[in-house]
Design an enzyme around this catalytic site. Structure first.
Site, mmCIF file in Angstrom:
data_model
loop_
_atom_site.group_PDB
_atom_site.id
_atom_site.type_symbol
_atom_site.label_atom_id
_atom_site.label_comp_id
_atom_site.label_asym_id
_atom_site.label_seq_id
_atom_site.Cartn_x
_atom_site.Cartn_y
_atom_site.Cartn_z
ATOM 1 C CE LYS A 184 41.908 40.384 33.502
ATOM 2 N NZ LYS A 184 40.581 41.012 33.539
ATOM 3 C CE LYS A 188 39.220 39.686 28.490
ATOM 4 N NZ LYS A 188 38.178 40.424 29.180
ATOM 5 N NE ARG A 189 45.106 43.083 34.907
ATOM 6 C CZ ARG A 189 44.776 42.258 35.896
ATOM 7 N NH1 ARG A 189 45.660 41.393 36.357
ATOM 8 N NH2 ARG A 189 43.567 42.286 36.421
ATOM 9 C CG HIS A 244 38.379 48.770 40.323
ATOM 10 N ND1 HIS A 244 37.613 48.947 39.195
ATOM 11 C CD2 HIS A 244 38.611 50.023 40.796
ATOM 12 C CE1 HIS A 244 37.404 50.239 38.992
ATOM 13 N NE2 HIS A 244 38.000 50.909 39.952
ATOM 14 C CE LYS A 293 37.330 49.846 26.827
ATOM 15 N NZ LYS A 293 38.557 49.524 27.566
ATOM 16 C CB THR A 343 35.734 48.362 30.418
ATOM 17 O OG1 THR A 343 37.163 48.227 30.455
ATOM 18 C CG2 THR A 343 35.235 48.876 31.766
#
Length: 858
Positions: free
Chosen positions: A587, A581-582, A393, A693, A689
Site C-alpha cells: 500500500k 488504510k491497513r 480478495h 469512500k 474500498t
C-alpha cells in the site's frame, strides 16, 4: 413513527460540539421510512428512556452517566426493532426463502446506534426527544465503542454488504466470531505502535441477543475411528477430542425504510464443562480450567499473531469453530423447514466464503452430509459444490492461505480425511484432463509440499469464484489462478466492490448529504446512481461555493479532532492529503512519507519555497507481528515530530498520524479530505474500498491504475484525478524478469538519494543511524531475502512527486478543484454496495426479495 436524517439548513450552517461532531440546526423534509411507521410518540419515548435508566441503573436521568444514558437509549430502540426482526424471519420461513450465509472472519461494523436510527428513519425525532430531556445525541453516540469484529477492508466490505442485503430486502445471515478484544486498540507511544486490548464489550452490547437454543459443540483433535454398519456403510467417530460450545449472539441488520431486519450471528465460545472439581481436588489446577481456557482463547482476539506454531493453531481453530457452528445451524434450519430432508439444500442455502478464511466450510458441509445425514460421497459433493461460492480478495500468491498438513490433520482429523479425498479425486480429474502433465498436478493440487492450499480447496469446492474489481479478476484469470481458469472458466466472474452510502455519506457526512438531497432529492439514499444529477451543478458557481463551504466545515471538524487527540494545530485551509488504510508494504505508506521528507528538504534548501500548505494525514494499523510495517509507523511519527516543530517550515507542511484508525473516526476523515491517496503498487491491490469512500465525499484520487482505481477513473475521467506510476502490466513484466535495479535510481537521483540517506544518518531519529536501516536496506539491497524494492517505491517515486506537484498547482484554482471534487461525488454511483449485492444476487445467489408487512404481523 416517521423520521428524517441528521440535517443542516439550506445554507449548510452547522456547529461543532466539543467532541468534534456536527450539530445540525434544522431537519430535512419528513420521510416515512422504516420501523417506526406510526407517528413518533415523543412523550412515550422519553418515558421509556427514563424507565430504562431507572430499571438498569437505579438512577434518574439527571444522575445517570453518559454511558448509562447510552445503554438506556439503545434498549429503548431495541424494543422497537424486535417486532420487525421477528416478523422478518417469520416471512423468510413462510416464503421458504433462499438465504445467503455470508461467512467472514471479519465484520467491521462501526458504531450501531446512529446507523440504526438513520435506517429506522428516526434520527431527528430521537435527537429532538433527547434534547427535551437535556441530552445530546452526539454525546450519547460517542459512548459507543466501535464493534471490534474486524480490521480492514475485508471486514468493512462485509459490513457494507449486510447493510445492502437488508436494504434491498434479500434474506441473509452474516456469520462470524464474537471477539472479546478484536484485533487490538492501537496506541502510539514515542512514535511506535503499541497494541493494547480493545475491551469493546466492557459495558456489554445492548443491541445483541444471546441465543442459547442454537448452541453447538465443536470438536478439535483426537482421532477418527471407523465402524462398519449393517448397511455396509462406514460410520466415522471422533474420539479423545477436546471441544467447546459455540453460543450465538444475534445482532440486527436494519434495512433502510423497508421493515426488513437481517441478522449478523457472531459465535462466542464457552467451555463444555467450565470447571473440573475432580482435577482441582487432585491438585491439577491447570487441568481443572483447561476447557475454559480453550474456549476463552478461541474468541479472545481477531487474527492472533501466527508467526509461531501456537498462533497458527489458534487461527485455524477460530476458522473451524465459527464455520462448523454456522454450517450446522444453516443445515438444521433447512431441515426444520423441509421435513429433515437435505437433498435439495442448495436450492435454499448459499454459503458465500469471504476470502479463504471460511474455506473449511467445504469439507465441513461434506462431513455433515456424510457423517450426520448419511449421504454417499457423490451426492454430498454435488450438494456442496452447488452451495458454496468463493470470493478471492488477494492477488499476491504469498497471501493465499496455506496450512501445514501436520497441524491441519492433528487439529481437524476428520476434516483432513475429507480434504485428502477431495484432493485425490481432483487429481484424477486433472490427470484425465491433462494426461502426462504432472506440472499441472503440482500447480493445482489441494495438498502439496506438506501444505493444505485453502484457495485451491475453495475453488474446487465452489460453483462460483469471483474477484472484486475488473483488473483484479483479469489478473487472477491470467496470472495467479490461470490453471484453474483454464480448466473451469465458467466458475470465474467479477463483482467490483462497493460501499454503503447510508453509512459513509448519510451518517458520516450529514452536511454534504443534506446538501445533495436539497439539490436532487433523496432518491440517492437507496439508488446511488441518482447522484449523477449533481454533475450539471458542477458548472454552477454558486453550487461550487456551497460545496466548498461544506468541505471547509468538515475540515474544521477534523481539525478539532486532531487538536484534541494529537495536540497539533492544523490549518483547515491547507490541502488535507490523506492516506488511511491497513498498513502494508504494497500500500506504500513508505513512499508517501518519503515524499513528505522530499518536500521538507526542498523547504530547507529554499526557505521561501512557494507551495500550498499541506496537511498529510495518516491512519493505519500494522499487524502485531509485521515488523517492517510497524517501523514505517515509527518513521511517519518521527518525521512528523521533526517537521511539525521546525519553525522554518512555517506551517507549510504538517504531518498527523491518527491513532487507532477505525470506522467512527474514518467517517470524519473521509468527509474532510481533499486528496485521496490510493498509491498501491499496480497489480497488488485487489480493489480497495477506501478509494470509493473518499470519492463519495468529494476527495480527488491521487493514485496508480490499480484495483478499483481503474474503474473510478473510467467513471470520473482521468482529467479529474491525479494518476501516476507503472501500470499493472509493467509491474508484472518487471517481476517476471526478476525485478529491477533500484541502486541505479539511488545513484542518479540526488533527491531520492538524500531522502534514503536521511533514514540512516539520524536526521529523523535523533541521531540514531540504525533505527530505520531495515527500511533503507529493503529499498536498495536484500533484507531478509528477496529482491530489493519489491513494491517499486523508488521506481514510481519521481512520477509520484510530479503528480503531487500537479495537486499543488490544481488546488490554487478553487473553481477547478471544487468542480472536479463535485464531479467525483456525482460519478460515484457505480460504487455502491447495493449495485455489488444486486450483481451477486443476479449472477450467483439467485435470491428473491421479501416484503415484510407489519400490519399483518400486528
Amino acid at each position: 413513527m416517521y423520521g428524517s436524517v441528521p440535517g443542516v439548513c439550506g445554507d449548510g450552517s452547522a456547529a461543532l460540539c466539543k467532541e468534534g461532531r456536527i450539530h445540525c440546526f434544522t431537519t430535512m423534509k419528513e420521510r416515512k421510512v422504516g420501523i417506526m411507521t406510526q407517528m413518533f410518540d415523543k412523550e412515550k419515548f422519553k418515558q421509556q428512556v427514563a424507565f430504562k435508566v431507572k430499571a438498569l441503573c437505579r438512577k434518574t436521568i439527571e444522575e445517570a452517566t453518559p454511558q448509562q444514558i447510552f445503554q438506556a437509549v439503545c434498549f429503548t430502540i431495541k424494543e422497537e426493532i424486535v417486532d420487525e426482526w421477528i416478523a422478518t424471519h417469520q416471512t423468510f420461513s413462510e416464503a421458504d426463502s433462499k438465504i445467503v450465509y455470508y461467512m467472514s472472519m471479519e465484520f467491521l461494523m462501526g458504531r450501531a446506534l446512529g446507523n440504526n436510527l438513520i435506517n429506522m428513519g428516526a434520527y431527528e425525532e430521537v435527537r429532538e426527544a433527547l434534547e427535551e430531556l437535556g441530552l445530546d445525541l452526539n454525546v450519547i453516540e460517542d459512548q459507543e465503542r466501535d464493534y471490534a469484529l474486524g480490521n480492514g477492508g475485508l471486514g468493512r466490505l462485509a459490513a457494507c454488504f449486510l447493510d445492502s442485503l437488508a436494504t434491498l430486502g434479500y434474506p441473509a445471515y452474516g456469520c462470524g466470531i464474537r471477539y472479546r478484544y478484536g484485533m487490538f486498540k492501537q496506541e502510539i507511544r514515542d512514535g511506535y505502535q503499541v497494541e493494547v486490548p480493545d475491551n469493546w464489550l466492557k459495558h456489554g452490547n445492548p443491541f445483541e441477543m444471546r441465543r442459547d437454543e442454537y448452541t453447538y459443540e465443536v470438536k478439535f483433535g483426537g482421532h477418527i475411528r471407523s465402524e462398519l454398519q449393517k448397511d455396509g456403510k462406514y460410520r466415522y467417530i471422533q474420539e479423545d477430542y477436546e471441544s467447546v460450545l459455540a453460543v450465538p449472539y444475534d445482532l440486527p441488520i436494519i434495512g433502510y425504510g423497508n421493515n426488513v431486519i437481517n441478522t449478523l450471528r457472531i459465535w462466542d465460545a464457552e467451555a463444555v464443562t467450565t470447571f473440573c472439581l475432580e482435577s482441582f481436588d487432585k491438585g491439577d489446577y491447570r487441568k481443572a480450567v483447561e476447557q475454559e481456557n480453550l474456549a476463552k482463547n478461541i474468541v479472545e482476539v481477531l487474527y492472533p499473531n501466527d508467526n509461531h506454531y501456537a498462533g497458527k493453531e489458534l487461527r485455524l481453530k477460530q476458522q473451524y469453530f465459527f464455520i462448523s457452528a454456522s454450517v450446522r445451524a444453516a443445515v438444521d434450519r433447512y431441515k426444520n423447514l423441509h421435513d429433515g430432508d437435505v437433498h435439495k439444500l442448495y436450492e435454499k442455502v448459499c454459503f458465500q466464503l469471504n476470502d479463504t478464511h471460511p474455506t473449511v466450510a467445504v469439507p465441513e458441509l461434506m462431513r455433515v452430509l456424510i457423517d450426520e445425514e448419511g449421504l454417499e460421497w457423490d451426492e454430498a459433493w454435488d450438494i456442496t459444490t452447488k452451495t458454496c461460492a468463493y470470493t478471492n480478495h488477494t492477488i499476491m500468491a504469498e497471501a493465499l492461505e496455506k496450512w501445514p498438513i501436520d497441524l491441519f490433520s492433528r487439529l481437524l482429523p476428520r476434516i483432513y480425511q475429507i480434504v485428502d479425498e477431495i484432493n485425490r479425486r481432483f487429481l484424477i480429474e486433472i490427470r484425465s484432463r491433462y494426461p502426462g502433465n504432472e506440472d499441472k498436478v503440482e500447480k493445482m493440487a489441494v495438498l502439496f509440499n506438506g501444505q493444505v492450499r485453502m484457495a485451491y480447496l475453495a475453488i474446487v469446492g465452489s460453483f462460483s469464484v469471483n474477484g472484486v474489481a475488473r483488473l483484479h479478476t483479469e489478473i487472477l484469470k491470467n496470472q495467479e489462478l490461470k490453471d484453474f481458469y483454464e480448466m473451469m472458466p465458467k466458475k470465474f466472474n467479477n463483482k467490483t466492490n462497493g460501499i454503503t452510502q447510508r453509512r459513509f455519506l448519510l451518517h458520516g457526512n450529514p452536511l454534504l448529504a443534506n446538501w445533495v438531497t436539497e439539490k436532487i432529492g433523496d432518491g440517492w439514499i437507496t439508488d446511488l446512481p441518482q447522484i449523477a444529477k449533481l454533475a450539471p451543478l458542477a458548472n454552477d458557481k454558486a453550487c461550487r461555493e456551497e460545496f466548498r463551504r461544506i468541505k471547509r466545515q468538515n475540515k474544521e471538524r477534523l481539525a478539532a479532532y486532531i487538536k484534541e487527540h494529537n495536540g497539533i494545530d492544523v490549518n483547515p485551509d491547507s490541502i488535507f492529503d490523506v492516506q488511511v488504510k491497513r498498513l502494508h508494504e504494497y500500500k506504500r505508506q513508505l513512499m508517501n512519507i518519503m515524499h513528505v521528507m522530499y518536500l521538507y528538504n526542498k523547504i530547507k534548501e529554499n526557505p521561501e519555497l512557494d507551495m500550498v500548505p499541506r496537511t498529510f494525514i495518516f491512519g493505519a494499523k500494522a499487524a502485531a507481528g509485521y515488523r517492517r510495517a510497524k517501523l514505517t509507523i515509527k518513521l511517519i511519527n518521527s518525521v512528523a515530530e521533526v517537521i511539525n516543530n521546525d519553525p522554518q517550515v512555517k506551517d507549510r507542511i504538517k504531518v498527523v498520524f491518527i491513532e487507532d484508525y477505525r470506522v467512527s473516526n474514518a467517517e470524519m476523515i473521509f468527509a474532510a479530505s481533499d486528496v485521496s491517496e490510493q498509491i498501491s503498487t499496480a497489480s497488488k491491490e485487489a480493489s480497495g474500498t477506501g478509494n470509493m469512500k473518499f470519492m463519495l465525499n468529494g476527495a480527488i484520487t491521487l493514485g496508480t491504475m490499480d484495483g478499483a482505481n481503474v474503474e473510478i477513473v473510467e467513471e470520473v475521467g482521468e482529467e479529474n484525478a491525479f494518476i501516476f506510476g507503472l501500470s499493472s502490466d509493467e509491474v508484472i513484466r518487471y517481476e517476471q524478469q526478476g525485478g529491477y535495479y533500484p541502486m541505479e535510481i539511488y545513484n542518479h537521483d540526488a533527491d531520492v538519494r538524500k531522502v534514503l540517506n536521511q533514514m540512516i544518518d539520524g536526521t529523523f531519529s535523533d541521531g540514531n543511524r540504525e533505527m530505520f536501516r531495515e527500511l533503507y536496506e529493503s529499498l536498495l539491497n536484500s533484507w531478509g531475502g528477496g529482491r530489493p524494492d519489491c513494491y517499486f517505491i523508488l521506481k514510481d517515486f519521481r512520477s509520484y512527486a510530479d503528480a503531487q506537484k500537479r495537486v499543488d498547482e490544481a488546488y490554487r484554482d478553487p473553481e477547478w478543484w471544487s468542480k472536479a471534487a463535485m464531479l467525483n461525488v456525482a460519478h460515484s454511483g457505480k460504487f455502491t454496495s447495493d449495485r455489488t449485492i444486486q450483481q451477486y444476487v443476479d449472477e450467483i445467489w439467485h435470491l428473491e426479495k421479501v416484503t415484510v408487512n407489519m400490519d399483518e404481523a400486528e
